[in-house]
Design a protein around this motif. Structure first.
Motif, PDB file in Angstrom:
ATOM      1  N   SER A 100      -8.015  -1.702  -7.669  1.00 58.20           N
ATOM      2  CA  SER A 100      -7.416  -0.723  -6.767  1.00 58.20           C
ATOM      3  C   SER A 100      -7.183   0.568  -7.525  1.00 58.20           C
ATOM      4  CB  SER A 100      -6.098  -1.241  -6.176  1.00 58.20           C
ATOM      5  OG  SER A 100      -5.126  -1.370  -7.187  1.00 58.20           O
ATOM      6  N   ASP A 128      -5.207   4.571  -6.878  1.00 58.89           N
ATOM      7  CA  ASP A 128      -4.496   5.481  -5.997  1.00 58.89           C
ATOM      8  C   ASP A 128      -4.739   6.892  -6.478  1.00 58.89           C
ATOM      9  OD1 ASP A 128      -2.861   5.445  -8.230  1.00 58.89           O
ATOM     10  OD2 ASP A 128      -1.021   5.583  -7.100  1.00 58.89           O
ATOM     11  N   SER A 161       1.017   5.217  -3.824  1.00 58.81           N
ATOM     12  CA  SER A 161       0.659   6.613  -3.591  1.00 58.81           C
ATOM     13  C   SER A 161       1.262   7.545  -4.618  1.00 58.81           C
ATOM     14  CB  SER A 161       1.107   7.037  -2.182  1.00 58.81           C
ATOM     15  OG  SER A 161       2.500   6.920  -2.065  1.00 58.81           O
ATOM     16  N   PHE A 220      -5.491   5.811  -1.197  1.00 63.40           N
ATOM     17  CA  PHE A 220      -5.571   4.471  -1.759  1.00 63.40           C
ATOM     18  C   PHE A 220      -6.969   3.931  -1.537  1.00 63.40           C
ATOM     19  CE2 PHE A 220      -5.583  -0.101  -0.896  1.00 63.40           C
ATOM     20  CZ  PHE A 220      -5.120  -0.583  -2.115  1.00 63.40           C
ATOM     21  N   VAL A 255       0.821  -1.205   0.000  1.00 61.66           N
ATOM     22  CA  VAL A 255       0.000   0.000   0.000  1.00 61.66           C
ATOM     23  C   VAL A 255       0.855   1.254   0.000  1.00 61.66           C
ATOM     24  CG1 VAL A 255      -0.202   0.214   2.516  1.00 61.66           C
ATOM     25  CG2 VAL A 255      -2.048   1.063   1.057  1.00 61.66           C
TER      26      VAL A 255
END
Length: 287
Positions: free
Chosen positions: A220, A222, A33, A228, A29
């Motif tokens: 997912s 970002d 970013s 996130f 994670v």
């Protein structure tokens, strides 16, 4: 349908992938970013809206704390919003940190590290930018993370109703994964389409704390300043933060088609793991 048969045949493979995902999501994670341009001297970095953040997660190595008391959450948000950046420094790829904070909203989870007088935002290649503030400015946050100042734990609040309100321009990267095969969606048109599908999902019913079946797809995203967000979906349902939202059959088929039409990632590409923000609860520090 051929796609449905394929899902059933390969479901057992995804089960193993989900176990591996749970182990490494906390580390990856950090590398999902993107930072905004460095603020001018004296300017703030974050601009969270009052009441937007519902849960703050603090970690100092193995010491982890949930902050859900609205007054303490507001105190942390105000502290971060008011952080006066005096200077910044770009740092080459590296690992290791002392304190970590994650702020969750109904849509995004913002994850970064800090010390008593610095904030650190990580990039997708492992590099980072350190923002320096006045000496001891973030000591109150350090004290909460250390337990010197007691925090009020409690159940993580669930969003009321369907939670997606994503701005397409806030999405820096979009990945869709199925059976351990992930592809990055680079077309802004496809990103816009994916965001529209998520935002416009006609929720018909909600289940709480449901188990994610092994034949679900995942995605997912970002966004700015370490934001996130990830989730799971099937053709007619989507899951976030322990809730499964059910809708019309076949609604998310276009999202599956977008993934299948995207070119495969190069073999040397490090594929980010896809998970919901709730997986941050099992995080462990990088070493």
């Amino acid at each position: 349908m051929e796609k449905t048969r394929l899902v059933k045949q390969k479901a057992i493979l995804l089960a193993a992938g989900c176990l591996a995902l749970a182990v490494v999501v906390a580390v990856t994670v950090f590398f999902l970013s993107r930072k905004d341009p460095a603020p001018s001297e004296g300017e703030g970095i974050f601009h969270f809206q009052p009441g937007q953040v519902t849960w703050v997660y603090l970690q100092h190595y193995g010491d982890m704390r949930d902050v859900t008391d609205p007054a303490q959450v507001e105190e942390i948000v105000e502290l971060l919003n008011s952080f006066p950046c005096l200077s910044s420094q770009d740092v080459p790829p590296a690992v290791g940190w002392d304190y970590r904070v994650s702020l969750s909203t109904d849509t995004w989870s913002y994850d970064f590290t800090f010390s008593a007088d610095t904030l650190r935002i990580w990039n997708d290649d492992g590099s980072s930018t350190i923002y320096f503030g006045p000496a001891g400015y973030l000591q109150p946050l350090v004290d909460m993370a250390d337990g010197t100042v007691p925090v009020t734990p409690g159940e993580i609040p669930q969003p009321e109703g369907y939670p997606y309100h994503i701005e397409a321009e806030d999405v820096a990267h979009l990945y869709i994964e199925y059976l351990q095969e992930a592809r990055e969606i680079n077309s802004r048109e496809d990103v816009q389409r994916a965001v529209e599908l998520l935002n416009s999902f006609p929720c018909q019913s909600i289940e709480e704390d449901t188990y994610v079946p092994t034949d679900w797809w995942s995605f997912s995203m970002d966004g700015p300043n370490g934001a996130f967000f990830g989730g799971y979906f099937t053709t007619d349902s989507v899951r976030i933060s322990g809730n499964t939202y059910h809708g019309p059959e076949g609604y998310f088929q276009p999202l599956m088609d977008i993934m299948e039409a995207a070119p495969p990632l190069p073999e040397e590409t490090t594929v980010p793991d896809v998970s919901s923000p709730s997986a941050l609860e099992s995080a462990s520090p990088a070493s």
